[in-house]
Scaffold this motif. Structure first.
Motif, mmCIF file in Angstrom:
data_model
loop_
_atom_site.group_PDB
_atom_site.id
_atom_site.type_symbol
_atom_site.label_atom_id
_atom_site.label_comp_id
_atom_site.label_asym_id
_atom_site.label_seq_id
_atom_site.Cartn_x
_atom_site.Cartn_y
_atom_site.Cartn_z
ATOM 1 N N THR A 90 8.814 -4.258 -0.384
ATOM 2 C CA THR A 90 8.760 -3.411 0.857
ATOM 3 C C THR A 90 9.169 -1.928 0.369
ATOM 4 O OG1 THR A 90 9.373 -5.240 2.038
ATOM 5 C CG2 THR A 90 9.980 -3.412 3.142
ATOM 6 N N PRO A 91 8.588 -0.908 1.016
ATOM 7 C CA PRO A 91 9.237 0.286 0.755
ATOM 8 C C PRO A 91 10.656 0.459 0.727
ATOM 9 C CG PRO A 91 7.195 0.489 2.082
ATOM 10 C CD PRO A 91 7.601 -0.861 2.001
ATOM 11 N N THR A 92 11.198 1.336 -0.104
ATOM 12 C CA THR A 92 12.681 1.496 -0.119
ATOM 13 C C THR A 92 13.180 2.102 1.065
ATOM 14 O OG1 THR A 92 12.478 1.558 -2.418
ATOM 15 C CG2 THR A 92 14.676 2.303 -1.238
ATOM 16 N N ILE A 93 12.477 2.918 1.744
ATOM 17 C CA ILE A 93 12.665 3.645 2.923
ATOM 18 C C ILE A 93 12.856 2.932 3.935
ATOM 19 C CG2 ILE A 93 12.162 5.878 2.349
ATOM 20 C CD1 ILE A 93 9.677 5.661 4.087
ATOM 21 N N HIS A 94 12.480 1.549 3.985
ATOM 22 C CA HIS A 94 12.298 0.577 5.146
ATOM 23 C C HIS A 94 13.673 -0.227 5.147
ATOM 24 C CE1 HIS A 94 7.653 0.977 5.952
ATOM 25 N NE2 HIS A 94 8.290 2.059 6.089
ATOM 26 N N VAL A 95 14.001 -0.481 3.915
ATOM 27 C CA VAL A 95 15.159 -1.541 3.671
ATOM 28 C C VAL A 95 16.503 -0.989 3.280
ATOM 29 C CG1 VAL A 95 13.364 -3.187 3.053
ATOM 30 C CG2 VAL A 95 14.423 -2.142 1.324
ATOM 31 N N ILE A 96 16.532 0.325 2.811
ATOM 32 C CA ILE A 96 17.881 0.940 2.217
ATOM 33 C C ILE A 96 18.913 0.789 3.063
ATOM 34 C CG2 ILE A 96 17.359 3.290 2.550
ATOM 35 C CD1 ILE A 96 18.305 3.555 -0.347
ATOM 36 N N ASN A 97 18.669 1.129 4.328
ATOM 37 C CA ASN A 97 20.022 1.125 5.170
ATOM 38 C C ASN A 97 20.089 0.086 6.269
ATOM 39 O OD1 ASN A 97 20.768 3.846 4.607
ATOM 40 N ND2 ASN A 97 19.005 4.468 5.588
ATOM 41 N N LEU A 98 19.309 -1.037 5.820
ATOM 42 C CA LEU A 98 19.426 -2.195 6.610
ATOM 43 C C LEU A 98 20.613 -3.144 6.414
ATOM 44 C CD1 LEU A 98 15.870 -4.017 6.594
ATOM 45 C CD2 LEU A 98 16.538 -2.587 8.550
ATOM 46 N N ILE A 99 21.229 -3.695 7.573
ATOM 47 C CA ILE A 99 22.603 -4.787 7.304
ATOM 48 C C ILE A 99 22.013 -6.128 7.511
ATOM 49 C CG2 ILE A 99 24.496 -5.095 8.201
ATOM 50 C CD1 ILE A 99 24.890 -2.054 9.212
ATOM 51 N N ALA A 100 22.529 -6.948 6.977
ATOM 52 C CA ALA A 100 22.234 -8.206 6.916
ATOM 53 C C ALA A 100 22.252 -8.761 8.358
ATOM 54 C CB ALA A 100 22.954 -8.933 5.819
ATOM 55 N N PRO A 101 21.499 -9.605 8.982
ATOM 56 C CA PRO A 101 21.516 -10.111 10.115
ATOM 57 C C PRO A 101 22.792 -10.831 10.493
ATOM 58 C CG PRO A 101 19.347 -10.344 9.383
ATOM 59 C CD PRO A 101 20.385 -9.962 8.108
ATOM 60 N N VAL A 102 23.572 -10.941 11.461
ATOM 61 C CA VAL A 102 24.570 -11.448 11.909
ATOM 62 C C VAL A 102 24.306 -13.189 11.776
ATOM 63 C CG1 VAL A 102 26.001 -12.327 13.687
ATOM 64 C CG2 VAL A 102 25.305 -9.846 13.677
ATOM 65 N N LEU A 127 0.829 -1.185 0.050
ATOM 66 C CA LEU A 127 0.046 0.047 0.128
ATOM 67 C C LEU A 127 0.822 1.232 0.044
ATOM 68 C CD1 LEU A 127 -2.804 -0.875 2.597
ATOM 69 C CD2 LEU A 127 -2.978 -1.081 0.003
ATOM 70 N N THR A 128 0.637 2.322 -0.628
ATOM 71 C CA THR A 128 1.210 3.483 -1.022
ATOM 72 C C THR A 128 0.369 4.485 -1.564
ATOM 73 O OG1 THR A 128 3.427 4.330 -1.968
ATOM 74 C CG2 THR A 128 2.226 2.852 -3.436
ATOM 75 N N THR A 129 0.898 5.772 -1.010
ATOM 76 C CA THR A 129 0.382 6.944 -1.832
ATOM 77 C C THR A 129 0.745 7.211 -3.096
ATOM 78 O OG1 THR A 129 1.728 8.524 -0.900
ATOM 79 C CG2 THR A 129 0.003 7.664 0.445
ATOM 80 N N ASN A 130 0.236 8.116 -3.799
ATOM 81 C CA ASN A 130 0.819 8.257 -5.191
ATOM 82 C C ASN A 130 2.176 9.071 -5.227
ATOM 83 O OD1 ASN A 130 -1.677 7.368 -6.746
ATOM 84 N ND2 ASN A 130 -2.691 9.432 -6.700
#
Length: 251
Positions: free
Chosen positions: A124-136, A19-22
Motif C-alpha cells: 500500500t502507498p505510504t501516504i495511505h497508511v503512515i498516519n493510520l491508528i490501529a482500529p479499536v 500501481l504507481t508513477t515513476n
C-alpha cells in the motif's frame, strides 16, 4: 542503499506491489531509505537520488503542485526533521551502478536473492497508511505492554512481571509509533500482530518466494523481509504442517 560513516553498506530493495508513477516510486524509495536511516540511529544524512525533480522538491527548489506528490513531500519533510543535519544531492543513475542494480533486482521475479540484500514488498502507498491508528477492535497482544512501557514507562504491579518487562523492552525500539525489535540483522525487525503474522506466513510461503519452504527456512525468509514476532518459528512449523496435511488430503 545506506552507507554508515564507517563505510558499512546496507543494501535494501523495495518492491512496490501496487500501481504507481515513476515519481511516486522515487518517493517510496526515499521514505524507505529514511526509515532505514532512523532504524540505525543515523544523525547526519546525505541523500543521493537519480530523480532531479524529487531532489529539487526535497531541497525546496521546486514546489510539489500535484496533490499526491505534495503528500509524499510532507511525509519526507516530516521524517527529515528527525535528523540533526541532512542534504539531498542529485546523482545520475549511470553514476550509481549499485543502486541501479538494486532497482532492477526489486522489479524482477528473483526468488533466491543474495542474503546480503534486505528485501521488502510494499502493498500500500505510504501516504495511505503512515498516519493510520490501529482500529479499536484490534485485540491486545504481546506488542502492547512493550509499546506502552516504552511510551509511558508503565510497569505491571507484580514485581517479577515488572522486572521481566523491563528487561524485555531493552531489545525493542519505537520508531514513528511502530515497534521494532533490535537485531544483529539490519534494518531492525518490524513487530507484527497475530493477524499480520498470518499474512506474512502465507505470503512468504506461497507468494513472494515462489516456492514452498520448511519451517526454519520460512522463518529465515520472513526475517529477511524485516519482520518479527516471538512465536514465529513455532508458527512457521505449524503453518507448513497444515499446508502439507491439506495437500495430502486433497491428493
Amino acid at each position: 542503499m545506506l552507507q554508515s560513516p564507517e563505510g558499512f553498506m546496507i543494501e535494501y530493495a523495495l518492491k512496490l506491489d501496487f500501481l504507481t508513477t515513476n515519481n511516486e516510486a522515487e518517493y517510496e524509495a526515499l521514505i524507505a531509505g529514511l526509515g532505514l536511516a532512523r532504524a540505525v540511529r543515523a544523525k547526519n544524512l546525505k541523500v543521493c537520488g537519480d530523480s532531479r525533480l524529487i531532489v529539487a522538491q526535497v531541497n525546496g527548489e521546486f514546489e510539489a503542485k500535484d496533490d499526491t506528490m505534495a503528500k509524499y513531500l510532507r511525509v519526507v519533510k516530516g521524517i527529515l526533521t528527525q535528523f540533526d543535519e541532512w542534504y539531498a544531492q542529485h546523482v545520475p543513475r549511470e553514476e550509481n551502478t549499485t543502486a541501479d542494480a538494486l532497482s532492477q533486482f526489486a522489479s524482477s521475479e528473483i526468488d533466491n536473492y543474495p542474503r546480503s540484500i534486505y528485501f521488502q514488498v510494499l502493498k500500500t502507498p505510504t501516504i495511505h497508511v503512515i498516519n493510520l491508528i490501529a482500529p479499536v477492535g484490534v485485540a491486545r497482544c504481546w506488542i502492547d505492554p512493550i509499546k506502552t512501557h516504552l511510551e509511558t514507562g508503565w510497569l505491571p504491579d507484580d514485581a517479577q512481571e515488572a522486572r521481566k518487562l523491563s528487561v524485555t523492552t531493552l531489545r525493542y525500539s519505537l520508531i514513528e509509533g511502530l515497534l521494532y525489535k533490535r537485531s544483529f540483522i539490519i534494518p531492525y525487525l518490524k513487530c507484527l500482530r497475530p493477524l499480520e503474522a498470518e499474512d506474512a506466513l502465507k505470503e512468504a510461503h506461497e507468494g513472494i518466494c515462489g516456492q514452498h519452504l520448511r519451517g526454519r527456512a520460512l522463518t529465515h525468509k520472513i526475517t529477511r523481509f524485516g519482520f518479527y514476532w516471538p512465536t514465529m518459528l513455532a508458527d512457521a512449523k505449524a503453518y507448513v504442517k497444515n499446508v502439507t496435511d491439506a495437500r495430502g488430503t486433497h491428493q
